[in-house]
Design a protein around this motif. Structure first.
Motif, PDB file in Angstrom:
ATOM      1  N   LYS A 159       0.847  -1.329   0.011  1.00 53.20           N
ATOM      2  CA  LYS A 159      -0.088   0.060  -0.066  1.00 53.20           C
ATOM      3  C   LYS A 159       0.792   1.195  -0.205  1.00 53.20           C
ATOM      4  O   LYS A 159       0.455   2.375  -0.443  1.00 53.20           O
ATOM      5  CB  LYS A 159      -0.810  -0.116   1.240  1.00 53.20           C
ATOM      6  N   SER A 160       2.330   1.103   0.573  1.00 51.96           N
ATOM      7  CA  SER A 160       3.042   2.230   0.573  1.00 51.96           C
ATOM      8  C   SER A 160       3.799   2.469  -0.869  1.00 51.96           C
ATOM      9  O   SER A 160       4.868   2.169  -1.017  1.00 51.96           O
ATOM     10  CB  SER A 160       4.049   2.160   1.742  1.00 51.96           C
ATOM     11  N   ALA A 161       2.966   3.076  -1.652  1.00 51.37           N
ATOM     12  CA  ALA A 161       3.439   3.012  -3.083  1.00 51.37           C
ATOM     13  C   ALA A 161       4.692   3.694  -3.393  1.00 51.37           C
ATOM     14  O   ALA A 161       5.033   4.619  -2.889  1.00 51.37           O
ATOM     15  CB  ALA A 161       2.114   3.524  -3.868  1.00 51.37           C
ATOM     16  N   LYS A 162       5.454   3.207  -4.429  1.00 52.12           N
ATOM     17  CA  LYS A 162       6.948   3.753  -4.597  1.00 52.12           C
ATOM     18  C   LYS A 162       6.857   4.790  -5.792  1.00 52.12           C
ATOM     19  O   LYS A 162       5.598   4.092  -6.443  1.00 52.12           O
ATOM     20  CB  LYS A 162       7.780   2.736  -4.859  1.00 52.12           C
ATOM     21  N   TRP A 163       7.530   5.552  -5.992  1.00 47.16           N
ATOM     22  CA  TRP A 163       7.789   6.406  -7.253  1.00 47.16           C
ATOM     23  C   TRP A 163       6.349   7.030  -7.396  1.00 47.16           C
ATOM     24  O   TRP A 163       5.719   7.223  -8.441  1.00 47.16           O
ATOM     25  CB  TRP A 163       7.885   5.545  -8.299  1.00 47.16           C
ATOM     26  N   LEU A 164       5.908   7.567  -6.176  1.00 47.70           N
ATOM     27  CA  LEU A 164       4.641   8.391  -6.148  1.00 47.70           C
ATOM     28  C   LEU A 164       4.534   9.633  -7.134  1.00 47.70           C
ATOM     29  O   LEU A 164       5.528  10.380  -6.990  1.00 47.70           O
ATOM     30  CB  LEU A 164       4.565   8.711  -4.887  1.00 47.70           C
ATOM     31  N   ARG A 165       3.505   9.888  -7.963  1.00 48.38           N
ATOM     32  CA  ARG A 165       3.493  10.995  -8.845  1.00 48.38           C
ATOM     33  C   ARG A 165       1.847  11.926  -8.546  1.00 48.38           C
ATOM     34  O   ARG A 165       2.008  12.944  -8.992  1.00 48.38           O
ATOM     35  CB  ARG A 165       3.416  10.639 -10.237  1.00 48.38           C
ATOM     36  N   GLY A 166       1.085  11.220  -7.586  1.00 51.30           N
ATOM     37  CA  GLY A 166      -0.100  12.121  -7.472  1.00 51.30           C
ATOM     38  C   GLY A 166      -1.107  11.333  -6.439  1.00 51.30           C
ATOM     39  O   GLY A 166      -0.990  10.253  -6.309  1.00 51.30           O
ATOM     40  N   LEU A 167      -1.979  12.070  -5.787  1.00 50.28           N
ATOM     41  CA  LEU A 167      -3.121  11.615  -5.277  1.00 50.28           C
ATOM     42  C   LEU A 167      -4.594  12.279  -5.662  1.00 50.28           C
ATOM     43  O   LEU A 167      -4.544  13.287  -6.135  1.00 50.28           O
ATOM     44  CB  LEU A 167      -2.861  12.199  -3.808  1.00 50.28           C
TER      45      LEU A 167
END
Length: 207
Positions: A159-167
């Motif tokens: 759930k702790s997503a890597k390479w985050l780009r947006g919410l």
């Protein structure tokens, strides 16, 4: 490799969910290649059911302030690491800047290569949820999510997503990348919520 063998000291054992074992180091697990980071082109977007959607550069994001969170991490594959110190910006800060609308109850994280994960807004608003760029006093390594990853300590680590780009704030629960491939919607390690066949009606609520 286990730190203590088959038995752990009582104070350590109390922090390890069922079916987990402590490991040295930080195992690397991912689907697909590690994205290339170009700060001049990189941006972070907050969108969906919010009063004030916005887009930030990497420097803009870091200028919003920094906080640290010390938390354990539990992977659905069975390993755990304790006392990770994360540096980043609390999700609460980004949510307050956006102003979620009344009907916004869920958050979809968007990452490079189309990876997504889903969490309830209630879960995301916990004090220990961080949008992180540092780990144990160092910048995140590329294989662990640099330049940015989500940290949700109370859920399995996918759930702790890597390479985050947006919410993206949404009004319904939308399964993410691993959830559509058979993993649990809720993902509480203390309940061993690993796979979708374990889901119940209560799972949808993600309380």
């Amino acid at each position: 490799m286990k730190l203590f063998g088959p038995r752990y000291p009582e104070e350590i054992a109390a922090r390890i969910p069922p079916g987990q074992r402590l490991v040295k180091g930080w195992p690397v697990l991912q689907f697909g290649p590690i994205p290339r980071f170009d700060e001049a082109e990189w941006n972070f977007e907050v969108s969906g059911l919010v009063e004030s959607p916005y887009t930030l550069s990497y420097s803009d994001l870091k200028e919003l302030g920094a906080a640290t969170v010390k938390a354990d991490m539990h992977c659905v594959t069975g390993w755990s690491t304790l006392d990770n110190e994360w540096e980043g910006i609390p999700f609460r800060v980004l949510a307050e800047k956006a102003g979620p609308k009344a009907e916004a109850a869920w958050v979809v994280t968007h990452c490079d290569y189309g990876y997504t994960s889903n969490l309830s807004l209630k879960a995301m608003l916990d004090d220990d949820v961080l949008i992180a760029w540092g780990h144990n006093g160092q910048p995140l390594a590329p294989e662990h999510g640099f330049p940015l990853r989500l940290v949700v300590p109370k859920r399995y680590a996918w759930k702790s997503a890597k390479w985050l780009r947006g919410l993206e704030f949404v009004d319904r629960n939308v399964r993410g990348f691993w959830e559509v491939r058979g993993y649990h919607m809720h993902a509480d390690p203390w309940r061993e919520e690993r796979y979708s066949y374990q889901e119940t009606k209560e799972s949808e609520a993600e309380a």
